[in-house]
Design a protein around this motif. Structure first.
Motif, PDB file in Angstrom:
ATOM      1  N   GLU A 155     -54.687  -6.597  12.572  1.00  0.00           N
ATOM      2  CA  GLU A 155     -56.109  -6.288  12.701  1.00  0.00           C
ATOM      3  C   GLU A 155     -56.376  -5.242  13.773  1.00  0.00           C
ATOM      4  N   LYS A 156     -55.424  -5.050  14.680  1.00  0.00           N
ATOM      5  CA  LYS A 156     -55.601  -4.068  15.751  1.00  0.00           C
ATOM      6  C   LYS A 156     -54.733  -2.832  15.552  1.00  0.00           C
ATOM      7  N   TYR A 157     -53.666  -2.963  14.779  1.00  0.00           N
ATOM      8  CA  TYR A 157     -52.717  -1.868  14.603  1.00  0.00           C
ATOM      9  C   TYR A 157     -52.412  -1.679  13.119  1.00  0.00           C
ATOM     10  N   SER A 158     -51.946  -0.486  12.769  1.00  0.00           N
ATOM     11  CA  SER A 158     -51.508  -0.247  11.397  1.00  0.00           C
ATOM     12  C   SER A 158     -50.120  -0.858  11.212  1.00  0.00           C
ATOM     13  N   VAL A 159     -49.979  -1.670  10.181  1.00  0.00           N
ATOM     14  CA  VAL A 159     -48.732  -2.393   9.924  1.00  0.00           C
ATOM     15  C   VAL A 159     -48.285  -2.116   8.493  1.00  0.00           C
ATOM     16  N   ALA A 160     -47.004  -1.860   8.316  1.00  0.00           N
ATOM     17  CA  ALA A 160     -46.423  -1.669   6.987  1.00  0.00           C
ATOM     18  C   ALA A 160     -45.280  -2.660   6.805  1.00  0.00           C
ATOM     19  N   PHE A 161     -45.076  -3.084   5.568  1.00  0.00           N
ATOM     20  CA  PHE A 161     -44.019  -4.044   5.254  1.00  0.00           C
ATOM     21  C   PHE A 161     -43.240  -3.544   4.045  1.00  0.00           C
ATOM     22  N   VAL A 162     -41.906  -3.595   4.125  1.00  0.00           N
ATOM     23  CA  VAL A 162     -41.075  -3.245   2.978  1.00  0.00           C
ATOM     24  C   VAL A 162     -39.947  -4.263   2.842  1.00  0.00           C
ATOM     25  N   TYR A 163     -39.678  -4.617   1.591  1.00  0.00           N
ATOM     26  CA  TYR A 163     -38.481  -5.384   1.259  1.00  0.00           C
ATOM     27  C   TYR A 163     -37.418  -4.342   0.956  1.00  0.00           C
ATOM     28  N   VAL A 164     -36.419  -4.223   1.816  1.00  0.00           N
ATOM     29  CA  VAL A 164     -35.519  -3.068   1.802  1.00  0.00           C
ATOM     30  C   VAL A 164     -34.834  -2.843   0.453  1.00  0.00           C
ATOM     31  N   PRO A 165     -34.250  -3.852  -0.183  1.00  0.00           N
ATOM     32  CA  PRO A 165     -33.609  -3.578  -1.492  1.00  0.00           C
ATOM     33  C   PRO A 165     -34.584  -2.997  -2.521  1.00  0.00           C
ATOM     34  N   LEU A 166     -35.824  -3.499  -2.545  1.00  0.00           N
ATOM     35  CA  LEU A 166     -36.817  -2.993  -3.491  1.00  0.00           C
ATOM     36  C   LEU A 166     -37.238  -1.571  -3.121  1.00  0.00           C
ATOM     37  N   LEU A 167     -37.407  -1.302  -1.840  1.00  0.00           N
ATOM     38  CA  LEU A 167     -37.771   0.043  -1.402  1.00  0.00           C
ATOM     39  C   LEU A 167     -36.736   1.066  -1.841  1.00  0.00           C
ATOM     40  N   LEU A 168     -35.462   0.758  -1.631  1.00  0.00           N
ATOM     41  CA  LEU A 168     -34.405   1.697  -1.989  1.00  0.00           C
ATOM     42  C   LEU A 168     -34.311   1.879  -3.499  1.00  0.00           C
ATOM     43  N   GLU A 169     -34.570   0.815  -4.249  1.00  0.00           N
ATOM     44  CA  GLU A 169     -34.555   0.933  -5.702  1.00  0.00           C
ATOM     45  C   GLU A 169     -35.689   1.845  -6.176  1.00  0.00           C
ATOM     46  N   MET A 185     -39.093  -4.276   8.171  1.00  0.00           N
ATOM     47  CA  MET A 185     -38.071  -3.991   7.166  1.00  0.00           C
ATOM     48  C   MET A 185     -37.306  -5.290   6.904  1.00  0.00           C
ATOM     49  N   ASP A 186     -37.649  -5.932   5.796  1.00  0.00           N
ATOM     50  CA  ASP A 186     -37.137  -7.261   5.485  1.00  0.00           C
ATOM     51  C   ASP A 186     -35.863  -7.194   4.657  1.00  0.00           C
ATOM     52  N   ASP A 187     -34.903  -8.031   5.018  1.00  0.00           N
ATOM     53  CA  ASP A 187     -33.643  -8.203   4.273  1.00  0.00           C
ATOM     54  C   ASP A 187     -32.774  -6.949   4.303  1.00  0.00           C
ATOM     55  N   LEU A 188     -32.659  -6.348   5.457  1.00  0.00           N
ATOM     56  CA  LEU A 188     -31.799  -5.181   5.630  1.00  0.00           C
ATOM     57  C   LEU A 188     -30.337  -5.573   5.428  1.00  0.00           C
ATOM     58  N   GLY A 189     -29.610  -4.763   4.686  1.00  0.00           N
ATOM     59  CA  GLY A 189     -28.200  -5.018   4.442  1.00  0.00           C
ATOM     60  C   GLY A 189     -27.909  -5.691   3.127  1.00  0.00           C
ATOM     61  N   SER A 190     -28.966  -6.215   2.456  1.00  0.00           N
ATOM     62  CA  SER A 190     -28.764  -6.872   1.160  1.00  0.00           C
ATOM     63  C   SER A 190     -28.667  -5.871   0.020  1.00  0.00           C
ATOM     64  N   GLU A 191     -29.070  -4.632   0.312  1.00  0.00           N
ATOM     65  CA  GLU A 191     -28.989  -3.593  -0.708  1.00  0.00           C
ATOM     66  C   GLU A 191     -27.536  -3.186  -0.938  1.00  0.00           C
ATOM     67  N   ARG A 192     -27.285  -2.560  -2.069  1.00  0.00           N
ATOM     68  CA  ARG A 192     -25.932  -2.072  -2.358  1.00  0.00           C
ATOM     69  C   ARG A 192     -25.617  -0.904  -1.429  1.00  0.00           C
ATOM     70  N   GLY A 193     -24.592  -1.066  -0.607  1.00  0.00           N
ATOM     71  CA  GLY A 193     -24.275  -0.069   0.402  1.00  0.00           C
ATOM     72  C   GLY A 193     -23.586   1.157  -0.153  1.00  0.00           C
ATOM     73  N   THR A 194     -24.238   2.295  -0.094  1.00  0.00           N
ATOM     74  CA  THR A 194     -23.649   3.565  -0.498  1.00  0.00           C
ATOM     75  C   THR A 194     -24.034   4.616   0.536  1.00  0.00           C
ATOM     76  N   GLU A 195     -23.420   5.778   0.439  1.00  0.00           N
ATOM     77  CA  GLU A 195     -23.798   6.858   1.344  1.00  0.00           C
ATOM     78  C   GLU A 195     -25.259   7.241   1.146  1.00  0.00           C
ATOM     79  N   TRP A 196     -25.712   7.170  -0.093  1.00  0.00           N
ATOM     80  CA  TRP A 196     -27.110   7.510  -0.381  1.00  0.00           C
ATOM     81  C   TRP A 196     -28.074   6.554   0.315  1.00  0.00           C
TER      82      TRP A 196
END
Length: 256
Positions: free
Chosen positions: A137-151, A171-182
């Motif tokens: 309510e006082k600051y701008s906040v963003a939320f991402v589920y990392v695997p979905l964001l990368l997809e 940044m929720d669930d970092l590291g659960s995405e498929r790890g590639t250089e991209w």
């Protein structure tokens, strides 16, 4: 000779609705202008109708600005708070560190955020959401589920500016995405972009900090470990703990 800025007026027309006369006022330009422009211009005063219309539009704009922004969190996380978090000996440090981070957020000037790590079901996302709900309510906040964001980034053009500019990014669930250089390059763009602008980020991950390098790459892991408060949560899956029979639960009871 009329000096610049001086005005002369003449009678105008009567407004047929409110009956107020709208005077014509000739106002000289405050500085010398080219001859083609002229020395000034005629202006018309406002009647009561115009004043009311402008006041209404101004009130409408103020009302729109007063509407709080939509909740950035998924529906299931919008009600998560520190008050309803079940504190136990395994998550107490993470709970206290997260609450202190939210309480002192205005003092964070170096972009240092929080990394909540631990096994699934230990309360990491709950604490991250509690931080967001405390501050949104006082600051701008963003939320991402990392695997979905990368997809989404693989298949479409995802604007990164909202993620880089937000006062706080989860940044929720970092590291659960498929790890590639991209994926590592994309994560580096976000992580490094926020650090460069001293914007704090809250990360949740199921991986121990020592194992992050294998998942997100050396450059991202280095920035995560060197610029965030590490709050590791041990213990069992709380979701399973709640559904298990009392005889099979771990030998502790959650503390408020």
């Amino acid at each position: 000779m009329i000096k610049y800025g001086m005005r002369r007026s003449r009678r105008g027309e009567i407004c047929p609705d409110c009956g107020v006369e709208r005077h014509k006022i000739y106002k000289h330009h405050p500085i010398p202008m080219p001859a083609a422009v002229g020395k000034g211009l005629w202006l018309v005063t406002d009647c009561d109708c115009i004043k009311k219309e402008r006041a209404l539009k101004r009130a409408q704009r103020e009302a729109m600005l007063a509407i709080p922004p939509s909740n950035p969190l998924p529906l299931a996380l919008q009600g998560k708070t520190f008050a309803d978090f079940e504190v136990n000996p395994f998550n107490k440090r993470a709970y206290e560190g997260s609450e202190q981070f939210a309480r002192n957020f205005a003092k964070v000037k170096d972009g240092k955020g929080v990394m909540l790590s631990g096994d699934p079901g230990t309360g990491k996302t709950h604490l991250a959401a509690a931080i967001a709900n405390e501050l949104r309510e006082k600051y701008s906040v963003a939320f991402v589920y990392v695997p979905l964001l990368l997809e989404k980034m693989r298949t479409s053009n995802v604007p990164l500016e909202p993620l880089l500019a937000a006062d706080l990014l989860i940044m929720d669930d970092l590291g659960s995405e498929r790890g590639t250089e991209w994926t590592q390059e994309r994560l580096l763009i976000i992580v490094d972009g926020r650090l460069s602008n001293y914007k704090p980020t809250v990360f949740t991950t199921n991986y121990h900090p020592n194992d992050l390098e294998k998942r997100v790459g050396t450059r991202v892991a280095s920035r995560l470990l060197g610029n965030n408060l590490d709050l590791h949560i041990s213990g069992t899956d709380y979701r399973l703990w709640k559904t298990a029979s009392p005889s099979s639960r771990p030998p502790f009871s959650p503390l408020r």
